[in-house]
Every structure is written in C-alpha cells, then in structure tokens.
Design an enzyme around this catalytic site. Structure first.
Site, PDB file in Angstrom:
ATOM      1  N   HIS A   1      -4.478  -9.464  66.069  1.00  0.00           N
ATOM      2  CA  HIS A   1      -5.114  -8.141  66.086  1.00  0.00           C
ATOM      3  C   HIS A   1      -6.625  -8.179  65.865  1.00  0.00           C
ATOM      4  CE1 HIS A   1      -1.332  -5.613  65.807  1.00  0.00           C
ATOM      5  NE2 HIS A   1      -0.869  -6.839  65.609  1.00  0.00           N
TER       6      HIS A   1
ATOM      7  N   ARG B   1       3.955  -6.384  63.498  1.00  0.00           N
ATOM      8  CA  ARG B   1       3.290  -7.459  62.760  1.00  0.00           C
ATOM      9  C   ARG B   1       3.809  -7.591  61.327  1.00  0.00           C
ATOM     10  NH1 ARG B   1      -2.973  -5.618  61.734  1.00  0.00           N
ATOM     11  NH2 ARG B   1      -2.974  -7.546  60.536  1.00  0.00           N
TER      12      ARG B   1
ATOM     13  N   HIS C   1     -12.572  -0.558  56.286  1.00  0.00           N
ATOM     14  CA  HIS C   1     -11.768  -0.793  57.490  1.00  0.00           C
ATOM     15  C   HIS C   1     -10.946   0.451  57.835  1.00  0.00           C
ATOM     16  CE1 HIS C   1      -9.894  -3.608  60.387  1.00  0.00           C
ATOM     17  NE2 HIS C   1      -8.890  -2.762  60.292  1.00  0.00           N
TER      18      HIS C   1
ATOM     19  N   ASP D   1     -10.772   2.724  61.216  1.00  0.00           N
ATOM     20  CA  ASP D   1      -9.508   2.818  61.957  1.00  0.00           C
ATOM     21  C   ASP D   1      -9.018   4.250  62.070  1.00  0.00           C
ATOM     22  OD1 ASP D   1      -8.980   0.185  62.529  1.00  0.00           O
ATOM     23  OD2 ASP D   1      -7.586  -0.121  60.880  1.00  0.00           O
TER      24      ASP D   1
ATOM     25  N   ASP E   1      -7.695  -2.551  69.887  1.00  0.00           N
ATOM     26  CA  ASP E   1      -8.206  -3.159  68.651  1.00  0.00           C
ATOM     27  C   ASP E   1      -9.549  -3.858  68.826  1.00  0.00           C
ATOM     28  OD1 ASP E   1      -6.293  -2.398  66.821  1.00  0.00           O
ATOM     29  OD2 ASP E   1      -5.146  -4.268  66.916  1.00  0.00           O
TER      30      ASP E   1
ATOM     31  N   TRP F   1      -7.038   0.526  64.651  1.00  0.00           N
ATOM     32  CA  TRP F   1      -7.212   1.926  65.000  1.00  0.00           C
ATOM     33  C   TRP F   1      -5.895   2.557  64.578  1.00  0.00           C
ATOM     34  CZ3 TRP F   1     -11.914   3.253  66.054  1.00  0.00           C
ATOM     35  CH2 TRP F   1     -12.704   2.636  67.027  1.00  0.00           C
TER      36      TRP F   1
ATOM     37  N   HIS G   1      -5.129   4.424  68.989  1.00  0.00           N
ATOM     38  CA  HIS G   1      -4.401   3.647  70.006  1.00  0.00           C
ATOM     39  C   HIS G   1      -3.787   4.539  71.079  1.00  0.00           C
ATOM     40  CE1 HIS G   1      -4.797  -0.442  68.680  1.00  0.00           C
ATOM     41  NE2 HIS G   1      -4.589  -0.085  67.438  1.00  0.00           N
TER      42      HIS G   1
ATOM     43  N   HIS H   1     -12.562  -5.115  63.649  1.00  0.00           N
ATOM     44  CA  HIS H   1     -11.565  -6.092  64.107  1.00  0.00           C
ATOM     45  C   HIS H   1     -12.237  -7.325  64.669  1.00  0.00           C
ATOM     46  CE1 HIS H   1      -7.538  -4.092  63.841  1.00  0.00           C
ATOM     47  NE2 HIS H   1      -8.365  -3.146  63.438  1.00  0.00           N
TER      48      HIS H   1
ATOM     49  N   ASP I   1       1.480  -2.653  65.609  1.00  0.00           N
ATOM     50  CA  ASP I   1       1.116  -2.516  64.195  1.00  0.00           C
ATOM     51  C   ASP I   1       2.328  -2.433  63.277  1.00  0.00           C
ATOM     52  OD1 ASP I   1      -1.613  -2.747  64.328  1.00  0.00           O
ATOM     53  OD2 ASP I   1      -1.938  -0.602  64.641  1.00  0.00           O
TER      54      ASP I   1
ATOM     55  N   HIS J   1      -2.181  -2.553  73.179  1.00  0.00           N
ATOM     56  CA  HIS J   1      -2.662  -2.446  71.801  1.00  0.00           C
ATOM     57  C   HIS J   1      -3.960  -3.240  71.555  1.00  0.00           C
ATOM     58  CE1 HIS J   1      -2.057  -1.711  67.470  1.00  0.00           C
ATOM     59  NE2 HIS J   1      -2.595  -2.913  67.316  1.00  0.00           N
TER      60      HIS J   1
HETATM   61 ZN    ZN Z   1      -3.726  -3.697  65.649  1.00  0.00          ZN
END
Ligand code: ZN
Ligand code: NAG
Ligand code: NAG
Ligand code: NAG
Length: 292
Positions: free
Chosen positions: A81, A69, A170, A174, A141, A22, A27, A147, A66, A137
């Site tokens: 995620h 990562r 995707h 998101d 997700d 997202w 989020h 996801h 995000d 988070h």
């Molecule tokens: Zn994420």
C-alpha cells in the site's frame, strides 16, 4: 509507512469509517471518476472480471484491499500500500526505487505485479479478480503523499488534532480532510464528489491540466509509470504536508489554515488518480485484446 505488526483492534483508529489509506471515501471517489472515463470495452472487460454489472463495479471493491491486509490471508499485501521514501522533508523530497522499495514489496512493485497478472490470459478468474481489486486500490493510494513517505511511519507517528479530536497526520490526509470537505463518507457521497471532479476534468478548472496527467503512462513499463506518480505525490510532502517539518504540525490543530492549503491538493490528487486509473484500465483491457 511501516506499521507495527498489530491486530486491527489494537491500532489507534480515532474514527471508524475509512481508518487507513485514503479512507473508503477517497478510494470510492477515485473509482467513480475512473468509471466516468473508461471506454465502453473497458467497462465490459472489468465488469466481467469483477462479476458486477452495476455502475458501482469499481467503487464497490475500491477499499477491499484495506480490509484484506489485516486478515491472515492478506497480511503479505500490507507493504503493497505504500513505498517508504527515505528522503528528508521538508529540505528534500524524492523517491528512489532501489532504495525505497523494501524486500517485502511496495506499491510500485505491486502495481507492476498486478498489471502483469491482468494481462495474463492464462490466469484463473479468482486471481484476475484479486489483481483488478488491487490495481483499483493502489492507483489511489500512490496519489496520497503520505503513502510515499517513510518519515514517522508515513505520518502515522505524528500526533495532531483535527476539529478538536486527537489523531495522527496520516489519518488527517487519508480521511479527516476528505470527510470535512465532503461532509460525509457514504458511497453516495463518493459518487457526488466524483461527479464534481469529473465535470471539472471535462469542462472546468482541471480541463487544461488533464492531458498532462496522462503523459508517461506506459503499459509496457508499469514501474516507470507508477514511479512518476509516486515522485509527484511525494513532492507534496515537502511543499504541503510538512512545509515546516514535523514541528510545524506536531500537537497542532489542523482543521483551520492547514486544512485550507491541504484540501485543494487532496482534490487534485483524487482527480488525477481517478483519471489515470481510467486510462490504465483502458490500456490493460486493450492490451489483453491485442494479445488474444
Ligand atoms: Zn491502501
Ligand atoms: C455490485 O457492486 C455493488 C457495490 O458494491 C453492490 O451493491 C452490488 O450488490 C453488486 N452486485 C453484484 C451482482 O454483485
Ligand atoms: C505478486 O502477486 C502475488 C499474488 O498475489 C504475490 O504472492 C506476490 O507477493 C506479488 N509480488 C509482488 C512483488 O508484489
Ligand atoms: C488537542 O486536543 C486535546 C484533547 O481534545 C486538547 O486538550 C488540546 O488542547 C488540543 N490542542 C490544540 C493545539 O488544539
């Protein structure tokens, strides 16, 4: 969604704000909805862990994971995620924990892991803070259908257009659809969207549904709890994300009829995620108190 091991600069990210998961808008909206529904003790507890006493104590850290990562310190968390459901949309959807949660971990294992950490009174402050940021988070997700899907790297490999711009499926889920719906992606936009959805939960269209959303939440079994969320989310891959398979969206413009059917599902999933996050944080805060 297994992404190839690329540095962020090499990833094809059509628009900068909220480029993965997202987007920040989704989020932050989930986080503000949770802020609206947590109990006072829960707010105090998490404001303490997150060391932030403003009303944005959850929203301000909601998309931290995000960026983390893509750092070398945070690379281990990239598989957390998502869960790569190896189902067969649109003919059949479904998540199986043993089949789909890879050796490197997955979102269901991560929700269990970081929930357990938050309940551990001996954990140091920095680890508690990280665990809280992850939970805020990942509960978001897991409500994004792509996801909870392995196909074409969770849709990252499905090329589509949105408002005339080439992107991937995707990213459309998101970010592109939420941003078209709201008309922006600032923290203030998230706050307003959360306000609208919270009103709907309290007294509008979502009111008759909201108590159903909390069924099955069990702090003593985070795997079963989050797997139920994953199942529900993944089912939309067959009904709404890819009802006619990849061929139905590939190289198509998705900002018209596709947007019209997807946007209500996205609103519903954001609302569910926020409302469930509030209750999950309530259960954690109460669980810690009981332990003391
Ligand atoms: Zn994420
Ligand atoms: C609390 O979070 C908000 C939103 O991220 C941020 O603007 C503010 O500076 C934070 N306050 C403190 C004391 O960290
Ligand atoms: C649990 O959290 C720790 C600390 O972030 C991490 O090193 C570990 O890989 C996590 N395990 C799972 C199954 O997510
Ligand atoms: C998708 O976008 C490209 C580049 O803007 C354009 O050439 C193409 O015609 C578009 N396809 C559709 C189906 O809208």
């Amino acid at each position: 969604m297994k992404l190839p091991n690329l540095t962020p600069a090499l990833l094809l990210l059509p628009s900068i704000p909220g480029a993965y998961c997202w987007g920040a808008l989704g989020h932050q909206t989930v986080a503000y909805i949770a802020t609206n529904f947590v109990q006072a003790d829960t707010q105090t507890f998490f404001q303490g862990i997150l060391n932030n006493k403003t009303s944005s104590y959850l929203a301000g850290v909601a998309s931290w994971a995000d960026s983390f990562r893509y750092t070398s310190a945070g690379r281990f968390s990239a598989p957390f995620h998502y869960i790569d459901a190896e189902d067969n949309p649109p003919a059949s959807c479904g998540v199986r924990y043993a089949r789909d949660c890879g050796e490197a971990g997955c979102i269901v294992a991560a929700i269990q892991n970081y929930t357990t950490q938050l309940l551990d009174p001996s954990l140091d402050a920095a680890s508690l803070k990280m665990a809280a940021k992850f939970i805020i988070h990942f509960v978001g997700d897991i409500h994004q259908p792509l996801h909870v899907e392995n196909l074409n790297m969770g849709g990252n490999g499905i090329h589509v257009n949105f408002s005339g711009t080439p992107t991937n499926l995707h990213h459309v889920w998101d970010t592109a659809i939420p941003e078209k719906l709201i008309g922006g992606y600032s923290l203030a936009d998230a706050y307003k969207w959360a306000d609208t959805l919270s009103t709907s939960i309290r007294s509008g269209a979502y009111k008759p549904l909201a108590s159903e959303w909390l069924k099955g939440l069990d702090l003593s079994d985070p795997v079963a709890t989050s797997l139920a969320w994953a199942e529900e989310s993944n089912a939309y891959v067959c009904t709404t994300v890819l009802p006619n398979g990849v061929a139905g969206v590939q190289s198509q413009e998705l900002s018209g009829a596709y947007y019209e059917t997807a946007a209500p599902v996205i609103q519903l999933q954001i609302a569910r995620a926020g409302y469930r996050l509030a209750r999950w944080l309530d259960l954690i805060a109460a669980g810690v108190k009981t332990d003391l």
